[in-house]
Design a protein around this motif. Structure first.
Motif, PDB file in Angstrom:
ATOM      1  N   MET A   1      40.777  42.278  38.506  1.00 53.99           N
ATOM      2  CA  MET A   1      41.240  41.076  37.838  1.00 53.99           C
ATOM      3  C   MET A   1      40.809  41.100  36.376  1.00 53.99           C
ATOM      4  N   LYS A   2      41.784  41.102  35.493  1.00 54.72           N
ATOM      5  CA  LYS A   2      41.483  41.114  34.061  1.00 54.72           C
ATOM      6  C   LYS A   2      41.527  39.684  33.516  1.00 54.72           C
ATOM      7  N   GLU A  50      22.058  35.136  28.668  1.00 56.17           N
ATOM      8  CA  GLU A  50      23.397  35.248  28.110  1.00 56.17           C
ATOM      9  C   GLU A  50      24.438  34.873  29.167  1.00 56.17           C
ATOM     10  N   VAL A  51      25.471  34.191  28.749  1.00 55.05           N
ATOM     11  CA  VAL A  51      26.564  33.824  29.644  1.00 55.05           C
ATOM     12  C   VAL A  51      27.887  34.015  28.908  1.00 55.05           C
ATOM     13  N   TYR A  52      28.944  34.078  29.691  1.00 57.39           N
ATOM     14  CA  TYR A  52      30.292  34.059  29.135  1.00 57.39           C
ATOM     15  C   TYR A  52      31.075  32.925  29.776  1.00 57.39           C
ATOM     16  N   LEU A  53      31.859  32.254  28.940  1.00 54.47           N
ATOM     17  CA  LEU A  53      32.698  31.152  29.382  1.00 54.47           C
ATOM     18  C   LEU A  53      34.159  31.501  29.108  1.00 54.47           C
ATOM     19  N   SER A  54      35.058  30.957  29.943  1.00 52.64           N
ATOM     20  CA  SER A  54      36.488  31.080  29.661  1.00 52.64           C
ATOM     21  C   SER A  54      36.985  29.746  29.117  1.00 52.64           C
ATOM     22  N   PRO A  55      37.812  29.777  28.080  1.00 49.63           N
ATOM     23  CA  PRO A  55      38.339  28.528  27.523  1.00 49.63           C
ATOM     24  C   PRO A  55      39.398  27.924  28.442  1.00 49.63           C
ATOM     25  N   ALA A  56      39.387  26.622  28.575  1.00 48.31           N
ATOM     26  CA  ALA A  56      40.375  25.929  29.397  1.00 48.31           C
ATOM     27  C   ALA A  56      41.734  25.954  28.706  1.00 48.31           C
ATOM     28  N   LYS A  62      38.604  17.612  30.904  1.00 55.07           N
ATOM     29  CA  LYS A  62      37.410  17.053  30.263  1.00 55.07           C
ATOM     30  C   LYS A  62      36.481  18.157  29.779  1.00 55.07           C
ATOM     31  N   THR A  63      36.235  19.145  30.617  1.00 60.16           N
ATOM     32  CA  THR A  63      35.388  20.264  30.196  1.00 60.16           C
ATOM     33  C   THR A  63      36.281  21.355  29.626  1.00 60.16           C
ATOM     34  N   LYS A  64      35.988  21.787  28.434  1.00 55.91           N
ATOM     35  CA  LYS A  64      36.855  22.723  27.715  1.00 55.91           C
ATOM     36  C   LYS A  64      36.562  24.186  28.059  1.00 55.91           C
ATOM     37  N   TYR A  65      35.530  24.423  28.897  1.00 53.29           N
ATOM     38  CA  TYR A  65      35.177  25.787  29.256  1.00 53.29           C
ATOM     39  C   TYR A  65      34.829  25.859  30.746  1.00 53.29           C
ATOM     40  N   THR A  66      34.940  27.069  31.299  1.00 49.16           N
ATOM     41  CA  THR A  66      34.498  27.347  32.664  1.00 49.16           C
ATOM     42  C   THR A  66      33.479  28.480  32.614  1.00 49.16           C
ATOM     43  N   TRP A  67      32.380  28.302  33.308  1.00 50.86           N
ATOM     44  CA  TRP A  67      31.327  29.320  33.333  1.00 50.86           C
ATOM     45  C   TRP A  67      31.773  30.484  34.208  1.00 50.86           C
ATOM     46  N   GLU A  68      31.763  31.694  33.638  1.00 51.72           N
ATOM     47  CA  GLU A  68      32.265  32.872  34.345  1.00 51.72           C
ATOM     48  C   GLU A  68      31.169  33.796  34.859  1.00 51.72           C
ATOM     49  N   MET A  69      30.151  34.062  34.028  1.00 49.29           N
ATOM     50  CA  MET A  69      29.151  35.062  34.410  1.00 49.29           C
ATOM     51  C   MET A  69      27.855  34.838  33.649  1.00 49.29           C
ATOM     52  N   THR A 216      32.385  42.420  34.212  1.00 50.39           N
ATOM     53  CA  THR A 216      32.261  42.640  32.771  1.00 50.39           C
ATOM     54  C   THR A 216      33.015  41.526  32.048  1.00 50.39           C
ATOM     55  N   PRO A 217      32.790  41.355  30.758  1.00 49.79           N
ATOM     56  CA  PRO A 217      33.518  40.312  30.013  1.00 49.79           C
ATOM     57  C   PRO A 217      35.020  40.551  29.906  1.00 49.79           C
ATOM     58  N   SER A 218      35.501  41.720  30.304  1.00 49.66           N
ATOM     59  CA  SER A 218      36.937  41.989  30.241  1.00 49.66           C
ATOM     60  C   SER A 218      37.611  41.949  31.609  1.00 49.66           C
ATOM     61  N   GLU A 219      36.885  42.309  32.679  1.00 51.71           N
ATOM     62  CA  GLU A 219      37.496  42.309  33.991  1.00 51.71           C
ATOM     63  C   GLU A 219      36.448  42.330  35.104  1.00 51.71           C
ATOM     64  N   ILE A 220      36.906  42.024  36.311  1.00 55.11           N
ATOM     65  CA  ILE A 220      36.082  42.132  37.519  1.00 55.11           C
ATOM     66  C   ILE A 220      36.827  43.056  38.464  1.00 55.11           C
ATOM     67  N   SER A 221      36.171  44.141  38.894  1.00 56.60           N
ATOM     68  CA  SER A 221      36.850  45.138  39.715  1.00 56.60           C
ATOM     69  C   SER A 221      35.987  45.560  40.900  1.00 56.60           C
ATOM     70  N   ILE A 222      36.621  45.748  42.047  1.00 58.55           N
ATOM     71  CA  ILE A 222      35.929  46.196  43.253  1.00 58.55           C
ATOM     72  C   ILE A 222      35.542  47.660  43.088  1.00 58.55           C
ATOM     73  N   VAL A 223      34.281  47.985  43.433  1.00 57.15           N
ATOM     74  CA  VAL A 223      33.815  49.351  43.265  1.00 57.15           C
ATOM     75  C   VAL A 223      33.481  50.065  44.574  1.00 57.15           C
ATOM     76  N   ARG A 224      33.034  49.309  45.595  1.00 54.21           N
ATOM     77  CA  ARG A 224      32.691  49.986  46.855  1.00 54.21           C
ATOM     78  C   ARG A 224      32.431  48.941  47.948  1.00 54.21           C
ATOM     79  N   GLU A 225      32.409  49.447  49.185  1.00 52.62           N
ATOM     80  CA  GLU A 225      32.024  48.629  50.333  1.00 52.62           C
ATOM     81  C   GLU A 225      30.521  48.830  50.566  1.00 52.62           C
ATOM     82  N   LEU A 226      29.822  47.761  50.890  1.00 53.37           N
ATOM     83  CA  LEU A 226      28.400  47.843  51.145  1.00 53.37           C
ATOM     84  C   LEU A 226      28.127  47.825  52.662  1.00 53.37           C
ATOM     85  N   PRO A 227      27.078  48.529  53.101  1.00 53.72           N
ATOM     86  CA  PRO A 227      26.660  48.382  54.492  1.00 53.72           C
ATOM     87  C   PRO A 227      26.083  46.999  54.724  1.00 53.72           C
ATOM     88  N   TYR A 228      26.089  46.550  55.974  1.00 50.76           N
ATOM     89  CA  TYR A 228      25.596  45.205  56.259  1.00 50.76           C
ATOM     90  C   TYR A 228      24.766  45.193  57.532  1.00 50.76           C
TER      91      TYR A 228
END
Length: 230
Positions: A1-2, A50-56, A62-69, A216-228
């Motif tokens: 997801m970019k 440090e955090v990154y927000l996405s602009p609404a 009412k809130t002009k940003y959403t907290w992403e990471m 990352t600030p540009s995208e979120i990507s699946i990298v692997r399956e974890l054992p459980y």
């Protein structure tokens, strides 16, 4: 997801009232951001981190940003809890999850029995119902779910058990928005009812797939399956 729009950098002042966070932007402005995470966010809160927000995009919101990471010990941790649904959906459509390949019809937000499940995937041979949860609470080298009592999550498990008994494929996906862990587990001390219900679901044939994603600030990507372990 970019991310379609550039994210805005700042530092966390505090999270409060569950769904709000005050953030100091790089230009010195203090803004209030929407926090989608209704849980405790244990191991995901560090003041002045440090955090990154996405602009609404809605000017009436009412809130002009959403907290992403948030940056925790040098690694970005995703805190936006509605993204996992989209991330897993896109990965299934693009045949990027080995266990969930070869479906030619994929839908989101499907009403099933008395629940609304995240995804249904179909092909000529089977129908697969999939529920997706965000997991981010770190304990040692593991990520645990849930970080707060979740009656809704328990209800979804019962729905998956019922669907499995009716002959459908039923899958529980946990999307882990951090790469500083190596295993997935259940926080039985926080929600023993959810823990026991997940074990019941597993014994009934509901599949459990923990997927780790790199944030990352540009995208979120699946990298692997974890054992459980349950």
């Amino acid at each position: 997801m970019k991310f379609t729009l550039p994210l805005v950098h700042g530092r966390l002042i505090k999270r409060y009232k569950r769904f709000l966070a005050n953030v100091l932007l790089d230009d010195g402005t203090i803004v209030t951001a929407h926090c989608t995470n209704s849980g405790s966010m244990k191991s995901c809160i560090e003041e002045n981190a440090e955090v990154y927000l996405s602009p609404a995009t809605d000017p009436k919101r009412k809130t002009k940003y959403t907290w992403e990471m948030i940056l925790i010990e040098g690694s970005w941790v995703g805190v936006h809890t509605t993204h996992p649904n989209q991330i897993v959906y896109e990965a299934i459509v693009n045949n990027e999850i080995p266990q969930l390949k070869h479906y030619n019809k994929v839908q989101r937000e499907v009403k099933v029995k008395d629940s609304r499940l995240d995804i249904v995937a179909m092909n000529e041979d089977e129908t697969c119902f999939i529920e997706v949860k965000n997991a981010s609470m770190k304990q040692g080298n593991s990520v645990l779910f849930p970080d707060a009592v979740t009656s809704r999550g328990k209800k979804h498990l019962h729905t998956l058990i019922s669907l499995k008994e009716e002959g459908y494929r039923a899958v529980m996906v946990y999307l882990i928005q951090r790469v500083d862990v190596d295993t997935f587990g259940v926080a039985s001390d926080i929600d023993p009812d959810y823990s026991s219900t997940l074990k019941q679901a597993h014994e009934a044939g509901v599949e459990i797939i923990p997927l780790q994603a790199r944030v990352t600030p540009s995208e979120i990507s699946i990298v692997r399956e974890l054992p459980y372990s349950l």
